[in-house]
Design a protein around this motif. Structure first.
Motif, PDB file in Angstrom:
ATOM      1  N   PRO A  29      -4.925   4.654 -10.546  1.00  0.00           N
ATOM      2  CA  PRO A  29      -5.144   3.825 -11.742  1.00  0.00           C
ATOM      3  C   PRO A  29      -4.440   2.482 -11.576  1.00  0.00           C
ATOM      4  CG  PRO A  29      -4.106   5.948 -12.295  1.00  0.00           C
ATOM      5  CD  PRO A  29      -4.099   5.829 -10.806  1.00  0.00           C
ATOM      6  N   VAL A  30      -5.247   1.414 -11.455  1.00  0.00           N
ATOM      7  CA  VAL A  30      -4.687   0.077 -11.236  1.00  0.00           C
ATOM      8  C   VAL A  30      -4.976  -0.806 -12.445  1.00  0.00           C
ATOM      9  CG1 VAL A  30      -4.692  -1.964  -9.756  1.00  0.00           C
ATOM     10  CG2 VAL A  30      -5.171   0.301  -8.770  1.00  0.00           C
ATOM     11  N   VAL A  31      -3.916  -1.438 -12.970  1.00  0.00           N
ATOM     12  CA  VAL A  31      -4.088  -2.442 -14.032  1.00  0.00           C
ATOM     13  C   VAL A  31      -3.852  -3.800 -13.380  1.00  0.00           C
ATOM     14  CG1 VAL A  31      -3.205  -3.324 -16.220  1.00  0.00           C
ATOM     15  CG2 VAL A  31      -3.242  -0.838 -15.781  1.00  0.00           C
ATOM     16  N   VAL A  32      -4.860  -4.660 -13.405  1.00  0.00           N
ATOM     17  CA  VAL A  32      -4.710  -5.979 -12.780  1.00  0.00           C
ATOM     18  C   VAL A  32      -4.394  -7.021 -13.848  1.00  0.00           C
ATOM     19  CG1 VAL A  32      -5.784  -7.751 -11.354  1.00  0.00           C
ATOM     20  CG2 VAL A  32      -6.335  -5.330 -10.972  1.00  0.00           C
ATOM     21  N   LEU A  33      -3.299  -7.714 -13.636  1.00  0.00           N
ATOM     22  CA  LEU A  33      -2.907  -8.825 -14.525  1.00  0.00           C
ATOM     23  C   LEU A  33      -3.253 -10.126 -13.812  1.00  0.00           C
ATOM     24  CD1 LEU A  33       0.693  -7.680 -15.569  1.00  0.00           C
ATOM     25  CD2 LEU A  33      -1.499  -7.000 -16.573  1.00  0.00           C
ATOM     26  N   ILE A  34      -3.995 -11.009 -14.481  1.00  0.00           N
ATOM     27  CA  ILE A  34      -4.359 -12.285 -13.852  1.00  0.00           C
ATOM     28  C   ILE A  34      -3.654 -13.421 -14.591  1.00  0.00           C
ATOM     29  CG2 ILE A  34      -6.239 -13.833 -13.199  1.00  0.00           C
ATOM     30  CD1 ILE A  34      -8.054 -11.412 -12.993  1.00  0.00           C
ATOM     31  N   SER A  35      -2.789 -14.115 -13.832  1.00  0.00           N
ATOM     32  CA  SER A  35      -1.966 -15.185 -14.398  1.00  0.00           C
ATOM     33  C   SER A  35      -2.523 -16.516 -13.909  1.00  0.00           C
ATOM     34  CB  SER A  35      -0.534 -14.983 -13.883  1.00  0.00           C
ATOM     35  OG  SER A  35       0.268 -16.072 -14.218  1.00  0.00           O
ATOM     36  N   LEU A  66      -5.655  -8.379  -1.010  1.00  0.00           N
ATOM     37  CA  LEU A  66      -4.609  -7.425  -1.426  1.00  0.00           C
ATOM     38  C   LEU A  66      -5.151  -6.541  -2.545  1.00  0.00           C
ATOM     39  CD1 LEU A  66      -1.634  -6.409  -1.455  1.00  0.00           C
ATOM     40  CD2 LEU A  66      -1.203  -8.147  -3.228  1.00  0.00           C
ATOM     41  N   ALA A  67      -5.832  -7.175  -3.501  1.00  0.00           N
ATOM     42  CA  ALA A  67      -6.364  -6.409  -4.629  1.00  0.00           C
ATOM     43  C   ALA A  67      -7.359  -5.358  -4.146  1.00  0.00           C
ATOM     44  CB  ALA A  67      -7.033  -7.354  -5.616  1.00  0.00           C
ATOM     45  N   LYS A  68      -8.215  -5.738  -3.204  1.00  0.00           N
ATOM     46  CA  LYS A  68      -9.196  -4.779  -2.682  1.00  0.00           C
ATOM     47  C   LYS A  68      -8.486  -3.568  -2.079  1.00  0.00           C
ATOM     48  CE  LYS A  68     -13.025  -7.930  -1.713  1.00  0.00           C
ATOM     49  NZ  LYS A  68     -13.590  -8.898  -0.772  1.00  0.00           N
ATOM     50  N   ALA A  69      -7.421  -3.857  -1.323  1.00  0.00           N
ATOM     51  CA  ALA A  69      -6.689  -2.769  -0.656  1.00  0.00           C
ATOM     52  C   ALA A  69      -6.034  -1.858  -1.693  1.00  0.00           C
ATOM     53  CB  ALA A  69      -5.641  -3.365   0.287  1.00  0.00           C
ATOM     54  N   ILE A  70      -5.474  -2.435  -2.723  1.00  0.00           N
ATOM     55  CA  ILE A  70      -4.778  -1.629  -3.731  1.00  0.00           C
ATOM     56  C   ILE A  70      -5.775  -0.832  -4.567  1.00  0.00           C
ATOM     57  CG2 ILE A  70      -3.280  -1.718  -5.778  1.00  0.00           C
ATOM     58  CD1 ILE A  70      -1.893  -2.329  -3.072  1.00  0.00           C
ATOM     59  N   ILE A  97       0.555  -1.586 -11.390  1.00  0.00           N
ATOM     60  CA  ILE A  97       0.328  -2.849 -12.113  1.00  0.00           C
ATOM     61  C   ILE A  97       0.298  -3.944 -11.056  1.00  0.00           C
ATOM     62  CG2 ILE A  97       1.276  -4.491 -13.793  1.00  0.00           C
ATOM     63  CD1 ILE A  97       2.630  -2.060 -15.168  1.00  0.00           C
ATOM     64  N   LEU A  98      -0.877  -4.511 -10.853  1.00  0.00           N
ATOM     65  CA  LEU A  98      -1.057  -5.515  -9.810  1.00  0.00           C
ATOM     66  C   LEU A  98      -1.134  -6.904 -10.448  1.00  0.00           C
ATOM     67  CD1 LEU A  98      -1.771  -6.306  -6.834  1.00  0.00           C
ATOM     68  CD2 LEU A  98      -4.180  -5.952  -7.464  1.00  0.00           C
ATOM     69  N   ILE A 140       0.839  -1.210   0.000  1.00  0.00           N
ATOM     70  CA  ILE A 140       0.000   0.000   0.000  1.00  0.00           C
ATOM     71  C   ILE A 140       0.870   1.254   0.000  1.00  0.00           C
ATOM     72  CG2 ILE A 140      -1.679   1.301   1.397  1.00  0.00           C
ATOM     73  CD1 ILE A 140      -2.737  -1.547   2.277  1.00  0.00           C
ATOM     74  N   ALA A 141       1.995   1.152   0.694  1.00  0.00           N
ATOM     75  CA  ALA A 141       2.931   2.284   0.708  1.00  0.00           C
ATOM     76  C   ALA A 141       3.479   2.531  -0.701  1.00  0.00           C
ATOM     77  CB  ALA A 141       4.067   1.996   1.681  1.00  0.00           C
ATOM     78  N   ALA A 142       3.828   1.439  -1.390  1.00  0.00           N
ATOM     79  CA  ALA A 142       4.332   1.593  -2.761  1.00  0.00           C
ATOM     80  C   ALA A 142       3.235   2.180  -3.642  1.00  0.00           C
ATOM     81  CB  ALA A 142       4.770   0.227  -3.300  1.00  0.00           C
ATOM     82  N   ALA A 143       2.027   1.670  -3.459  1.00  0.00           N
ATOM     83  CA  ALA A 143       0.910   2.173  -4.275  1.00  0.00           C
ATOM     84  C   ALA A 143       0.692   3.662  -4.030  1.00  0.00           C
ATOM     85  CB  ALA A 143      -0.361   1.396  -3.934  1.00  0.00           C
ATOM     86  N   SER A 144       0.843   4.086  -2.782  1.00  0.00           N
ATOM     87  CA  SER A 144       0.576   5.508  -2.468  1.00  0.00           C
ATOM     88  C   SER A 144       1.595   6.424  -3.137  1.00  0.00           C
ATOM     89  CB  SER A 144       0.600   5.703  -0.955  1.00  0.00           C
ATOM     90  OG  SER A 144       1.922   5.413  -0.505  1.00  0.00           O
ATOM     91  N   GLN A 145       2.783   5.896  -3.454  1.00  0.00           N
ATOM     92  CA  GLN A 145       3.810   6.715  -4.117  1.00  0.00           C
ATOM     93  C   GLN A 145       3.691   6.673  -5.645  1.00  0.00           C
ATOM     94  OE1 GLN A 145       7.878   5.886  -2.578  1.00  0.00           O
ATOM     95  NE2 GLN A 145       6.761   4.495  -1.170  1.00  0.00           N
ATOM     96  N   ALA A 146       2.789   5.834  -6.125  1.00  0.00           N
ATOM     97  CA  ALA A 146       2.802   5.569  -7.575  1.00  0.00           C
ATOM     98  C   ALA A 146       1.749   6.381  -8.317  1.00  0.00           C
ATOM     99  CB  ALA A 146       2.554   4.081  -7.807  1.00  0.00           C
TER     100      ALA A 146
END
Ligand code: GLC
Length: 743
Positions: free
Chosen positions: A521-527, A511-515, A483-484, A473-479
């Motif tokens: 702007p979140v891009v979710v990649l599902i592998s 984790l995804a909910k939190a991000i 890309i999740l 979440i800290a990384a996300a707040s700086q971004a």
């Protein structure tokens, strides 16, 4: 000198008639067969696994090498590499008749260079690319001394709880048949006698994908009509494409295990379809007929399997231990043994192994194919085309250079993953960490000095720890952009990997909910190796990209799409359910007496009171960075007779801001039949490229053969009447038009 003379004599027997004429392959086979003892014939029907790697329950047998010398082994699996296969072949040539071994291997989606899993490749709807993928796999593994791949797996699957959906081409018989053909032709190239080709193997015969509850190895029970309509077409296409071998399946079908099922193997495959190759059992499936309660013991299992048309016994040892006795006791006729051995020997002759047992043991070729850069670029192309864009609110594509300093945070357990990109049925090599491109590396190679990349794993793939959330979440707040990466580890979908829940494992959803809650702007990649359920992400993330398991070049291919170097064109080869409770759910269902047309219809089509009728994503669905508009359908003939055809024409226009590809899909519906017909059936598709603003006319020609189906007498017929034709970019958003087939 004597040894050389004997070898020349034996080889001479194999190649020349008494008049010195070159023998046909069948004559050469017969010349060997005549020399063989019953024990030697049974030896050809016996396949062992090397003790080096196991793809099934391994029973160690230290007499293996002696048995090869004694001519009691016809084939090996999981023995690869020029050195090892040469060594084993040399042992086989110490046997009395010097009959060479066949080496088989599961090369399902690549060997040295791993391509996207087959279900991902199916999402490309690109037959040339799929064929090329198999071609490269064959080139690489044949250079490693292997003659035969146990692929393509052509099982139709409608249940994503079944782990082996990753290995096939999804739910549709038409798409599955096209892909089966492409893969067989790719593996077998210009003929499996060429040293850059391998024999292919259509598996698992049959209906293994219809296991009850999606539980692997489970029973299958269905009408013969359903079997012929849905599950057999890809096998027939493989046979028509000249596939060298078949492999039967673990499941029982309508009460009879496939391995002991003479309807499948004798009446249908070798009878009606006139298949001239041979059938290998699946791992231990001969002996497993005891567990099925179909055979009393291995003696009876060997009898039933041989008589039902299973020509080679993989790893159960039932044949090598009991077939000689069974023949001597008249329980298995010598003609059955001779037919099986002829089929096997014929392939060995066609592979050129009698002329030169070491023709695939070429160190220079092995070296040359080991790091072939052309293979890596082909894998990247295939991977790009396999990616499916499920949602995009405009955040994609990302700019490569933002022109001002920016931060992209790569978060999730797969951001730096390497081997998890390879998926199930793949191979690990010592230099993989350098060769496999992670998502992080792919993004890094796309962006310049104005982009700062942050990384936080956030959580593990499959445990309950949220200790990494704070850092993420800290990384996300700086971004500026996130890309999740979420999904399954490579061993969570595949053989013996059926799951009752197909949600994201562990705490990835949390984790995804939190991000996503950061509002960035979140891009979710599902592998993943199968359709998953991820409704919160689907409903709340700005962009969702299904990246499956894309293989060695995953990171670069994903970055190509994320940064707009490739406009995603993938279309789902399987329906994605809203939840497990909806399964089985597929697009080509029957109307029923109460067809529901909306979620408000309650007394209709057995709708759930607590769930929508509709899946999360329908078969054939996939978005692009651009948009495509379809004109109304034009028919050259609205009524036509069985001797005529009609052209179905639509104009597709690229109405967006990016050049791109669209898979134009054509479905039909037979409104009334002597048996009920599906509400839609895929009968054609075209993958077209359109520059932005460009329009193209797409024409499909429909003939009566496109309208055939199996009636209740198992006749493959067509019936006059009214039809609807649908054309669109997926199985739900379509244009339609009616036509009538006259008597
Ligand atoms: C496995 C699989 C089959 C594979 C064989 C050899 O159990 O079912 O697909 O080809 O054994 O590895």
């Amino acid at each position: 000198m004597m040894k050389k003379l004997l070898l020349l004599t034996v080889v001479g027997l194999y190649t020349l008639t008494s008049h010195g004429q070159k023998k046909t392959v069948d004559q050469r086979v017969d010349s060997v067969l005549r020399l063989m003892t019953l024990e030697e014939k049974v030896g050809q029907m016996n396949q062992y696994n090397g003790p080096w790697a196991a793809t099934g329950p391994l029973t160690n047998d230290d007499k293996l090498l002696d048995q090869i010398r004694e001519g009691k082994v016809g084939s090996m699996l999981n023995a690869t590499g020029v050195a090892r296969t040469r060594e084993l072949q040399q042992l086989a040539l110490q046997s009395r008749l010097k009959i060479p071994l066949l080496f088989g291997q599961d090369v399902i989606h690549g060997y040295r260079t791993i391509f996207p899993i087959p279900l991902a490749e199916a999402a490309s709807w690109d037959m040339d690319a799929i064929r090329q993928s198999a071609r490269i796999a064959a080139t690489e593994v044949s250079a490693a001394g292997v003659h035969w791949t146990f692929a393509p797996m052509v099982d139709i699957a409608r249940d994503p709880r079944w782990g082996r959906v990753m290995e096939g081409a999804g739910e549709d018989p038409y798409l599955g048949s096209m892909i089966a053909t492409a893969r067989v032709k790719g593996f077998q190239g210009n003929g499996y006698g060429k040293t850059d080709a391998v024999m292919a193997c259509a598996k698992h015969f049959a209906a293994y994908g219809a296991a009850v509850g999606g539980r692997d190895y489970n029973s299958v029970d269905m009408s013969l009509r359903q079997l012929h309509e849905v599950y057999l077409p890809p096998f027939k296409s493989a046979a028509d494409a000249g596939v060298a071998t078949f492999m039967n399946s673990f499941n029982d079908l309508n009460g009879i295990p496939a391995t002991g099922n003479s309807y499948l193997q004798r009446d249908l495959l070798k009878g009606q379809w006139k298949f001239k190759g041979f059938v290998v059992s699946d791992w231990g499936s001969v002996g497993e007929m005891i567990n099925h309660g179909f055979s009393k013991d291995n003696y009876e299992a060997a009898m039933q399997a041989a008589n039902a048309g299973s020509d080679m016994d993989m790893e159960s040892r039932s044949y090598i231990q009991h077939l000689v006795k069974l023949v001597k006791e008249g329980k298995v006729k010598m003609t059955v043994i001779d037919d099986a051995v002829r089929r096997i020997l014929k392939k060995k002759f066609e592979m050129g192994l009698f002329d030169d047992p070491f023709r695939y043991c070429n160190e220079e070729r092995e070296k040359a194919q080991w790091n072939n850069p052309a293979h890596l670029s082909a894998a990247r192309e295939m991977a790009k085309k396999s990616i499916v864009l499920l949602k995009n609110n405009g955040v994609l594509p990302l700019a490569k250079n933002s022109g001002a300093p920016r931060t992209i945070a790569l978060i999730g357990p797969f951001a730096r993953a390497k081997s998890d990109n390879l998926g199930f049925w793949s191979y690990d090599w010592p230099d993989d960490s350098a060769r496999i491109i992670s998502v992080f590396e792919g993004v890094q190679r796309k962006t310049g000095p104005d982009t700062r990349l942050l990384y936080a794993k956030g959580c593990n793939v499959n445990d309950t720890s949220t200790a990494g959330f704070a850092e993420a979440i800290a990384a996300a707040s700086q971004a500026d952009i996130i890309i999740l990466t979420v999904g399954e580890a490579r061993d969570m979908t595949g053989e013996a990997k059926s799951r009752s829940s197909i949600r994201l494992p562990g705490v990835q959803e949390e984790l995804a909910k939190a991000i996503i809650a950061t509002g960035k702007p979140v891009v979710v990649l599902i592998s993943a190796g199968r359709p998953l359920v991820f409704n919160h992400i689907a409903d709340n993330a700005p962009a969702v990209v299904y990246t499956w398991w894309l293989g060695t070049q995953a990171g670069d291919a994903i970055a190509d799409v994320l940064f707009g170097d490739y406009n995603p064109s993938g279309k789902l080869p399987m329906t994605f359910p809203l939840t497990e409770g909806q399964i089985p759910i597929y697009y080509n269902y029957y109307s029923t007496g109460r067809p529901a047309t909306s979620d408000s219809d309650r007394f209709y089509r057995s709708a759930y009171t607590d769930l929508s009728l509709y899946p999360k994503y329908p078969f054939g669905f996939g978005k692009s960075y651009t948009t495509f508009e379809y004109s109304d359908i034009q028919l050259s003939k609205k009524t036509f007779s069985a001797k005529e055809k009609t052209d179905v024409t639509v104009t597709v226009k690229n109405t967006g801001n990016y050049d791109g590809e669209e898979v134009v899909q054509l479905y039909i519906r037979d409104i009334t039949g002597s048996v009920v017909r599906p509400v839609k059936e895929l009968k054609g598709f075209r993958k077209i490229w359109l520059a932005k603003g460009e329009s193209k006319e797409v024409v499909f020609t429909l003939s009566v053969d496109d309208l055939r189906f199996y009636n209740d007498k198992l006749q493959y017929i067509y019936e006059p009447g009214d039809f609807v034709v649908y054309v669109g970019g997926n199985s739900r958003e379509v244009k339609e038009a009616g036509f009538t087939l006259l008597k």
